[in-house]
Scaffold this motif. Structure first.
Motif, PDB file in Angstrom:
ATOM      1  N   SER A  12      50.024  82.851  22.660  1.00 19.71           N
ATOM      2  CA  SER A  12      49.231  81.632  22.513  1.00 19.71           C
ATOM      3  C   SER A  12      47.948  81.708  23.334  1.00 19.71           C
ATOM      4  O   SER A  12      47.074  80.871  23.194  1.00 19.71           O
TER       5      SER A  12
ATOM      6  N   SER B 215      55.071  86.205  25.725  1.00 23.34           N
ATOM      7  CA  SER B 215      55.027  87.323  24.784  1.00 23.34           C
ATOM      8  C   SER B 215      54.937  88.656  25.530  1.00 23.34           C
ATOM      9  O   SER B 215      55.355  89.683  25.017  1.00 23.34           O
TER      10      SER B 215
ATOM     11  N   ASP C  85      49.454  83.013  34.747  1.00 18.91           N
ATOM     12  CA  ASP C  85      50.222  81.880  35.253  1.00 18.91           C
ATOM     13  C   ASP C  85      50.150  81.818  36.779  1.00 18.91           C
ATOM     14  O   ASP C  85      50.228  82.849  37.453  1.00 18.91           O
TER      15      ASP C  85
ATOM     16  N   THR D  78      58.205  72.080  31.805  1.00 20.68           N
ATOM     17  CA  THR D  78      57.397  72.375  32.984  1.00 20.68           C
ATOM     18  C   THR D  78      55.996  72.771  32.521  1.00 20.68           C
ATOM     19  O   THR D  78      55.767  73.000  31.334  1.00 20.68           O
TER      20      THR D  78
END
Ligand code: AMP
Length: 635
Positions: free
Chosen positions: A140, A373, A453, A345
Motif C-alpha cells: 500500500s 508486504s 514504520d 493500531t
C-alpha cells in the motif's frame, strides 16, 4: 536436530523439504527447539497441524533465543543471497556478517525499485535474490504515485503461515471455548496482474488466500469460517461481502468471532449490512439468493446455506436490524461472539469509537498481528488489552531486523537523508521507551530496507522486544490502505488550485483531515479562498461545479492506492472540500500559538486530527462540496 516432535514428523513427511533451519546446533539449548525460517514445501505439509502447546512452547524458545535466531537468519540470508548483483556491489561476494553491517547501506524503495523493475521485465531474480522471485507483492506504500512492489519467494508463504499459526493458540490462552463455534471473518482478494515477464503482481493477502496454505488449511475446530473459500476468492468485492454476511447471518448462533484484517474493512461491511439487510433477510426468508449476485461460483457455494426457506430466522434478523439505533448491533446479531479481531493500531485507531458503538463497548476488540508486504513482523501476546495499549512482539525468525534510533523521541528522518550504518541498533539491543524506525533484511531480496514504520519499545517478552506501533513515516491521511503524505497532498492541491487561479481566485491556505463518521470514510480539505479580481471586472462566482471540479482534480492527482480504494474497492468515499470564511486560518494560527506553537516557526499543519483546532475550522465552514465522480484508475 531437536525440533518439536510434531514438527519433526511434519518435516520428515515433506517429499522435497528444503532446508530446515533449526537453532539446535547453534544454541545453548539442551531441550528441543524449533526455529522455522524455511519449511517443507510438500502440499500436504501446509496443514500445519500444530497443537497449541507445541506452538507456544516453540515461541518461548524462539523468543528466549532471539539474538541467536537473528544471527542465524542473517547468516542464512547472506549464504543464499551473497551472489546477487545487489549484494555483490557492496560485499564482493563475501558472506561475512561484519562486512554486511559496515558496507551494505540503509535504503528506501527508490534504490530497490530499478532492480524490481528489471526482474518484472524479465531479467533473472538473481540480480536481487538467490531464490526465484515467484510474485511481486503490491504494497500500500507508493513511490511517485505508483504502488511499491515487494519481491517474494515461495518459502515466504511458510513464514506467513507460521505467524498465522500462532494466533489461535495465543487467543485460546485467554478465551475459552473458541473451538465450539465459527468465525465470521470478512476476507477479500484484490485484482491481480502479470508483469511483462509473467510474474504475478498481487497483494500479500490475495497471495495468501489463493495459496494452498490457506485453501488446504487444516479444518480443525479453530479454523472454521462461516464464509466458504469460494466466496472469499470472489473478485467482485461487493458480491463477496454480501455472501459472507449472508453466511454469517445464517450461522449467527454459531459465530464466536467477528473480524477482518483491518478495522476499515470490517466497518465497511457493517455499513454495507446497514444498506442491504432487507435483501439479506428476504433471501433467508425464501431460501433463495438474490439475483443481484451474478458470480456463479458464489451462487454455487451459497446454495447449501439457503437450502430451505427460514422465515423464523428472517424474522429475528429483521426485528434486530429494523431497530432505530444500530448501537450494539453486533452483539444482537451475533449473541455468542467473544471478540472482534482487526488491526486497530496506527491509523486504524480512528475506527475504535465506531466499533465501540456497534459493539456497545461490550465485545473485546482484539489486535493480533503486525505485518507488511515486505515481511511479517510480530504478534500481540496480550490480545485482550485495550487497542490503545497494544504492543507487538517481533518474531526473530521472520527476517533480520534493525532499527534506526530516532532522536528527540520521534523526530523523523527524511527519505533522502543518509543513515549511517553504525547508528543502526539490532533487535535485541533496542531500549525500552525509545523510538525507532524499522529496517528489514529479508530472504527475498530486501537488504537494510526502511519499511517506513515508527515504533516504540514497550518491553521485552523473554529476549524479544515488544513494540507499540506509533505511525507510518510521513503519512498524514489514511482511511483504508491508502497512505497519503504531506508532499502527495501538496502536489494534488497544487493541481486543483490551478482551476481557481484560472478564474482569478487564490487558495490562501489549506489543511485536511479524514472524516470517518461516514462509512466509508473520506478525505476533507479545508480551503480558504480569496478573490484577486480588481476594479470593475467582477469575478465569476465560485459555484458548486467549479469546486466539484477541484475535488476531482485533487483525487486524480492522488496516488494509485488512493484511486484504487476510491474507484475499485470503494473503501474511501468522495473527497470533500469545505470552504471556510476569510480569517479562519489566522484564527487557527492564534489558537495553535496559544497552545504552545512558536509564532516564529509557525507552519499551518497540513493535517488536523481532532480537538479544538478541528472544531474551530468546522465552525467557520461556509460551504461543502464533494467529488462528483470516481477518479480514473486502472489495474
Ligand atoms: P502493506 O505495505 O500494504 O503490506 O502495509 C503494511 C503496513 O501497514 C505496515 O508497514 C504498517 O504501516 C501498516 N500495518 C500493518 N499492520 C499493522 C498493525 N497491526 N498496526 C498498525 N499498522 C499496521
Amino acid at each position: 536436530m531437536c525440533l518439536s516432535d510434531h514438527a519433526l514428523s511434519h518435516y520428515k513427511r515433506g517429499a522435497q523439504a528444503p532446508e530446515i533451519v533449526t537453532l539446535s546446533h547453534c544454541l545453548p539449548l539442551q531441550s528441543r527447539s524449533i526455529f522455522i525460517s524455511s519449511f517443507a514445501s510438500n502440499m500436504d505439509e501446509h496443514k500445519l497441524g500444530y497443537k497449541g502447546n507445541d506452538v507456544l512452547q516453540d515461541l518461548e524458545i524462539l523468543t528466549m533465543n532471539a539474538k541467536a535466531a537473528q544471527e542465524l537468519i542473517l547468516r542464512k540470508i547472506l549464504e543464499k543471497n551473497h551472489g546477487t548483483e545487489y549484494l555483490n556491489k557492496f560485499m564482493n561476494g563475501s558472506t561475512d556478517i561484519s562486512a554486511f553491517k559496515s558496507q551494505v547501506p540503509v535504503v528506501t524503495y527508490d534504490v530497490v525499485q530499478p532492480y524490481i523493475a528489471r526482474i518484472a521485465a524479465g531479467e533473472p531474480s538473481s540480480i536481487l535474490c538467490g531464490e526465484q522471485i515467484v510474485e511481486l507483492l503490491r504494497s500500500s506504500g507508493t513511490s511517485r504515485g505508483e504502488p511499491r512492489l515487494m519481491p517474494s519467494i515461495s518459502e515466504d508463504l511458510y513464514r506467513r503461515t507460521y505467524l498465522y499459526s500462532l494466533i489461535m493458540p495465543i487467543m485460546n490462552k485467554y478465551i475459552r471455548g473458541l473451538g465450539e463455534g465459527k468465525a465470521m471473518y470478512l476476507l477479500f482478494v484484490k485484482a491481480e496482474t502479470l508483469t511483462n515477464a509473467g510474474i504475478p503482481v498481487r497483494s500479500v493477502l490475495t497471495s495468501y488466500y489463493k495459496s494452498p496454505h490457506f485453501l488446504h488449511r487444516k479444518h480443525d475446530l479453530y479454523n472454521k469460517y462461516t464464509g466458504p473459500d469460494e466466496v472469499i476468492l470472489c473478485p467482485e468485492s461487493e458480491q463477496s461481502m454480501y455472501c459472507q454476511l449472508l453466511c454469517g447471518l445464517v450461522e449467527r448462533q454459531h459465530v464466536l468471532r467477528l473480524g477482518a484484517v483491518f478495522a476499515s474493512a470490517f466497518l465497511r461491511s457493517i455499513s454495507f449490512l446497514e444498506q442491504h439487510w432487507c435483501d439479506l433477510v428476504s433471501d433467508i426468508r425464501i431460501g433463495q439468493l438474490s439475483s443481484n449476485i451474478t458470480n456463479s461460483t458464489c451462487r454455487l457455494a451459497i446454495q447449501s446455506f439457503l437450502a430451505l426457506p427460514n422465515p423464523e430466522l428472517a424474522d429475528e434478523i429483521e426485528a434486530i436490524c429494523s431497530s432505530e439505533s444500530w448501537k450494539g448491533i453486533l452483539g444482537k446479531l451475533w449473541p455468542n461472539v467473544k471478540y472482534i479481531e482487526a488491526v486497530l493500531t496506527g491509523t486504524m485507531a480512528q475506527y475504535i469509537p465506531m466499533l465501540e458503538f456497534y459493539s456497545d463497548g461490550k465485545i473485546p476488540l482484539v489486535c493480533t498481528m503486525y505485518a507488511s508486504s515486505e515481511s511479517y513482523f510480530g504478534v500481540n501476546l496480550r490480545p485482550l488489552c485495550s487497542p490503545k495499549d497494544v504492543s507487538y512482539t517481533i518474531l526473530p525468525n521472520m527476517a533480520y531486523f534493525e532499527f534506526i534510533p530516532l532522536e528527540d523521541g520521534r523526530k523523523l528522518i527524511e527519505d533522502d537523508e543518509v543513515v549511517e550504518n553504525d547508528t543502526l541498533v539490532s533487535l535485541v539491543d533496542v531500549k525500552v521507551g525509545c523510538y525507532y524506525e524499522l529496517v528489514v533484511t529479508t530472504f527475498s531480496g530486501l537488504y537494510r530496507y526502511r519499511v517506513g514504520d515508527v515504533l516504540q519499545v514497550t518491553g521485552f517478552y523473554n529476549r524479544a522486544p515488544q513494540f507499540k506501533f506509533i505511525c507510518r513515516r510521513n503519512v498524514i491521511l489514511s482511511v483504508d490502505s491508502d497512505k497519503t503524505n504531506e508532499e502527495d497532498l501538496h502536489n494534488s492541491v497544487t493541481r486543483a488550485k490551478e482551476i481557481l487561479e484560472n478564474r482569478n481566485y487564490l487558495l490562501l491556505e489549506y489543511t485536511s483531515c479524514t472524516d470517518t463518521s461516514t462509512v466509508p470514510g473520506h478525505y476533507v480539505l479545508f480551503w480558504e479562498i480569496k478573490s484577486t479580481c480588481e476594479g470593475a471586472t467582477p469575478c465569476v462566482p465560485l459555484d458548486a461545479q467549479i469546486l466539484e471540479s477541484c475535488c476531482i482534480a485533487v483525487e486524480e492527482a492522488l496516488d494509485y492506492v488512493y484511486r484504487r480504494c476510491r474507484a475499485h474497492d470503494r473503501s474511501i468515499g468522495p473527497l470533500e472540500i469545505r470552504l471556510v470564511e476569510a480569517g479562519a486560518f489566522d484564527d487557527l494560527m492564534d489558537l495553535l500559538v496559544s497552545q504552545g506553537s512558536s509564532i516564529n516557526q509557525y507552519k499551518t499543519p497540513r493535517c488536523i486530527e481532532s480537538g479544538p483546532a478541528l472544531k474551530l475550522l468546522n465552525s467557520r465552514v461556509t460551504g461543502s462540496f464533494f467529488s462528483p465522480r470516481d477518479p480514473e484508475w486502472t489495474v
